[in-house]
Write a protein that holds these residues in place. Structure first.
Motif, PDB file in Angstrom:
ATOM      1  N   ASP A 290      -2.709   0.483  -4.076  1.00 40.08           N
ATOM      2  CA  ASP A 290      -2.950  -0.637  -3.176  1.00 40.08           C
ATOM      3  C   ASP A 290      -2.995  -1.881  -4.045  1.00 40.08           C
ATOM      4  O   ASP A 290      -3.957  -2.112  -4.754  1.00 40.08           O
ATOM      5  CB  ASP A 290      -4.271  -0.426  -2.427  1.00 40.08           C
ATOM      6  CG  ASP A 290      -4.569  -1.569  -1.471  1.00 40.08           C
ATOM      7  OD1 ASP A 290      -3.815  -2.570  -1.479  1.00 40.08           O
ATOM      8  OD2 ASP A 290      -5.545  -1.456  -0.710  1.00 40.08           O
TER       9      ASP A 290
ATOM     10  N   VAL B 149      -3.985   7.071   0.296  1.00 38.62           N
ATOM     11  CA  VAL B 149      -3.510   5.860  -0.367  1.00 38.62           C
ATOM     12  C   VAL B 149      -3.507   6.132  -1.856  1.00 38.62           C
ATOM     13  O   VAL B 149      -4.531   6.509  -2.432  1.00 38.62           O
ATOM     14  CB  VAL B 149      -4.438   4.668  -0.060  1.00 38.62           C
ATOM     15  CG1 VAL B 149      -4.061   3.483  -0.922  1.00 38.62           C
ATOM     16  CG2 VAL B 149      -4.352   4.302   1.406  1.00 38.62           C
TER      17      VAL B 149
ATOM     18  N   ILE C 282       0.861  -1.181   0.000  1.00 40.47           N
ATOM     19  CA  ILE C 282       0.000   0.000   0.000  1.00 40.47           C
ATOM     20  C   ILE C 282       0.894   1.227   0.000  1.00 40.47           C
ATOM     21  O   ILE C 282       1.761   1.373   0.862  1.00 40.47           O
ATOM     22  CB  ILE C 282      -0.912   0.009   1.246  1.00 40.47           C
ATOM     23  CG1 ILE C 282      -1.849  -1.196   1.217  1.00 40.47           C
ATOM     24  CG2 ILE C 282      -1.715   1.310   1.317  1.00 40.47           C
ATOM     25  CD1 ILE C 282      -2.714  -1.344   2.446  1.00 40.47           C
TER      26      ILE C 282
END
Ligand SMILES: Nc1ncnc2c1ncn2[C@@H]1O[C@H](COP(=O)(O)OP(=O)(O)OP(=O)(O)O)[C@@H](O)[C@H]1O
Ligand SMILES: [Mg+2]
Lengths: 268, 312
Positions: free
Chosen positions: B218, B215, B208
């Protein structure tokens, strides 16, 4: 039921923390230094006259009052040694990163720490009284030790609780251990006494100022009370012994609550 | 059975002073996974795990660990977690043995189990010989190994590491990496912060990427690795390219991506034939080319693409 169980867990955790703190104190130089200072100071009043050939005071109470006069410094020293960096010292040394993620409440750590540091401080104080007591018996006789000795010890213990509680509070409030140590000094040597003088000048009630009561430890001997005797000391600037106890307890409880609040609410 | 080990919902953290360290973070880590949590300095990695460990409070959002809300059940949940955050302080006057005993007691381990467990863990991290020596005399490497011992002594289901190999020598790094891989093989869920790419590529099966509290990638490591097997060609031209030439460069068949840096990198997938084809196209368009070096793309380069230049 679950709440009861939680409490049981908490009590056990407090106990574990007391043990842990004991271990840390046991192996730390501070306890040794504090005990050493206690032994040294209390011995001075016996050894110095003995070595210089001068006379001891004629009255045992006079000897006791002079000797316990230094206990104030022992109390403050204890507060600084065992309280001033109790909380922020852990942040400073990054040990919080180790102990906070463990399965225990922060308040449990605080309680364990406070109890053990108070016991340690009491130990240091007791050493002082034991030596002074022994000296008194050696110079005078056993009857010289009256209930005032016990009262003095009790009061030292209570006063110690208040001091330690305030330093714990400062330690939880302020991030930097050096600053909280300096502030402890400032509080007890400067702020409280100055405030007291000012209040006296303007004729304002100063009976709530903690440091006024430290004098009890000595006064008890200078103006001895009857056994279990009158509530008041027979002294010109009369201070109520029981008021002293109440004031100490109030300071202890309020400051500890503050320390508790800050330790559990503050991050990391 | 696969369940959720860590879940965050809209997790945000704004520090007093206004630094937005985390920005509506939604993570879902399943049990048995080994997650590498990557990002440049200041991305918010440490902040994230400090929230998991009840060291920081989220400004908003929720954290669930083993499907239970963290808030209000910290103590219960912490019993199932072992964590090493950066390099914590240890009590210098104490010995590893004394410290670990205290920790085991907090986890309510029975005397016999505790003794056995401490013995095994000290063996594992090779501190048996110094178990009765003051921690104050320990080197950084020994401290980190003690940290690992403290993580594992109660056999947690979820282990969280923040830069576990920082400050270790190559041998130490090798040992810790192997250990973490073993932990995951043994069924523990691993969540590891790092800005060391090769480390994550080696240890984790999911990666991640975090940047500025968001984020931005991922991926399963294997899916990522296919991109890792992308080829790259480093090109240099005798002058800077015109806009039209840049457009032509992008339109060459098989070219996936063009990165302009001190050199120009083109990313593509395919065999030697593709490489040859690209060279031919470059010449056909008459690019002022003087340097042409094809090779495999490294994880660092992928990272560079994702994060711009503020690398490692
Ligand atoms: N206690 C704090 N008070 C204010 N800001 C903070 C605090 N802790 C972290 N920050 C800020 O939050 C952001 C994220 O920090 P964090 O430590 O989580 O990053 P990181 O990804 O762990 O970085 P690194 O790779 O350097 O360890 C940074 O901008 C940092 O300056
Ligand atoms: Mg970090």
């Amino acid at each position: 039921m679950t709440i009861l169980n939680e409490w049981k867990q908490d009590y056990y955790d407090v106990w574990l923390n007391i043990r842990f703190e004991f271990l840390k104190n046991w192996k730390s130089k501070r306890s040794l230094v504090a005990a050493g200072i206690s032994v040294t100071l209390s011995s001075l009043f016996y050894l110095v006259p003995l070595l210089t050939g001068s006379d001891f005071p004629t009255e045992a109470n006079e000897f006791l009052a002079t000797s316990t006069g230094l206990i104030n410094y022992i109390l403050l020293l204890n507060a600084i040694f065992f309280g001033a960096d109790a909380i922020n010292g852990e942040h400073h040394k990054k040990t919080t990163l180790l102990i906070y993620p463990l399965p225990q409440r922060r308040s449990v750590i605080l309680f364990g720490k406070f109890i053990m540091q108070l016991l340690t401080s009491w130990g240091v104080i007791l050493i002082y009284y034991l030596i002074t007591g022994t000296e008194t018996v050696l110079i005078y006789d056993v009857n010289a030790l009256t209930v005032d000795m016990l009262k003095s010890i009790l009061f030292s213990f209570l006063y110690m609780g208040a001091l330690l509680s305030i330093t714990f509070f400062l330690s939880a409030l302020i991030r930097n251990p050096a600053i909280s140590m300096a502030l402890t000094f400032f509080f007890f040597f400067l702020l409280f006494p100055t405030l007291n003088t000012l209040l006296l000048m303007i004729d304002f009630d100063s009976s709530w100022i903690l440091t006024n009561y430290s004098a009890f430890i000595i006064k008890l001997f200078r103006f001895p009370s009857d056994i279990f005797g009158p509530r008041h000391l027979r002294s010109p600037d009369d201070i109520d012994f029981y008021l002293g106890i109440r004031i100490c307890l109030i300071y202890t409880i309020i400051s500890f609550a503050g320390a508790w609040l800050f330790t559990s609410r503050k991050e990391i | 059975m696969v369940t959720t080990a860590i879940e965050t919902v809209n997790l945000a953290k704004i520090f007093p002073g206004g630094v937005q360290a985390l920005n509506s973070l939604d993570l879902n880590i399943r049990t048995g996974e080994s997650v590498g949590y990557l990002g440049p300095n200041g991305a918010g990695k440490t902040t994230t795990i400090q929230i998991f460990l009840n060291l920081l409070r989220p400004s908003s959002g929720d954290v669930f660990i083993f499907s239970e809300q963290l808030k209000g059940q910290e103590r219960k949940i912490m019993r199932r977690i072992g964590a090493l955050i950066e390099l914590p302080g240890f009590y210098d006057n104490l010995t590893p043995n004394q410290l670990l005993r205290h920790i085991c007691r907090l986890y309510r381990m029975e005397q016999g189990v505790m003794n056995q467990s401490i013995k095994e863990i000290l063996d594992l991290v090779q501190l048996t010989e110094v178990r009765d020596r003051s921690i104050g005399t320990f080197s950084t490497g020994m401290r980190r190994r003690l940290g690992i011992a403290q993580v594992l002594v109660h056999d947690p289901e979820l282990v969280i590491f923040d830069e576990p190999t920082n400050g270790l020598d190559p041998k130490g790094i090798r040992e810790i990496r192997d250990l973490i891989k073993t932990l995951n093989k043994d069924g523990k869920t691993v969540f590891m912060c790092s800005h060391n790419l090769p480390e994550v590529a080696e240890i984790s099966n999911r990666v991640i990427f975090l940047k500025n509290g968001n984020v931005i990638e991922d991926r399963q490591m294997r899916e990522f690795k296919s991109r890792l097997s992308s080829n790259i060609i480093e090109l240099k031209f005798i002058r800077s390219l015109t806009e039209k030439e840049k457009k032509n460069l992008n339109s060459i068949t098989n070219v996936l991506n063009v990165v302009y840096d001190h050199s120009i990198f083109i990313e593509y997938q395919g065999s030697l034939d593709t490489t040859h084809q690209i060279l031919q196209d470059l010449l056909k368009y008459n690019f002022p080319l003087y340097y042409f070096t094809p090779r495999l793309m490294t994880l660092e380069e992928l990272y560079l693409q994702l994060f711009g230049k503020e690398v490692i």
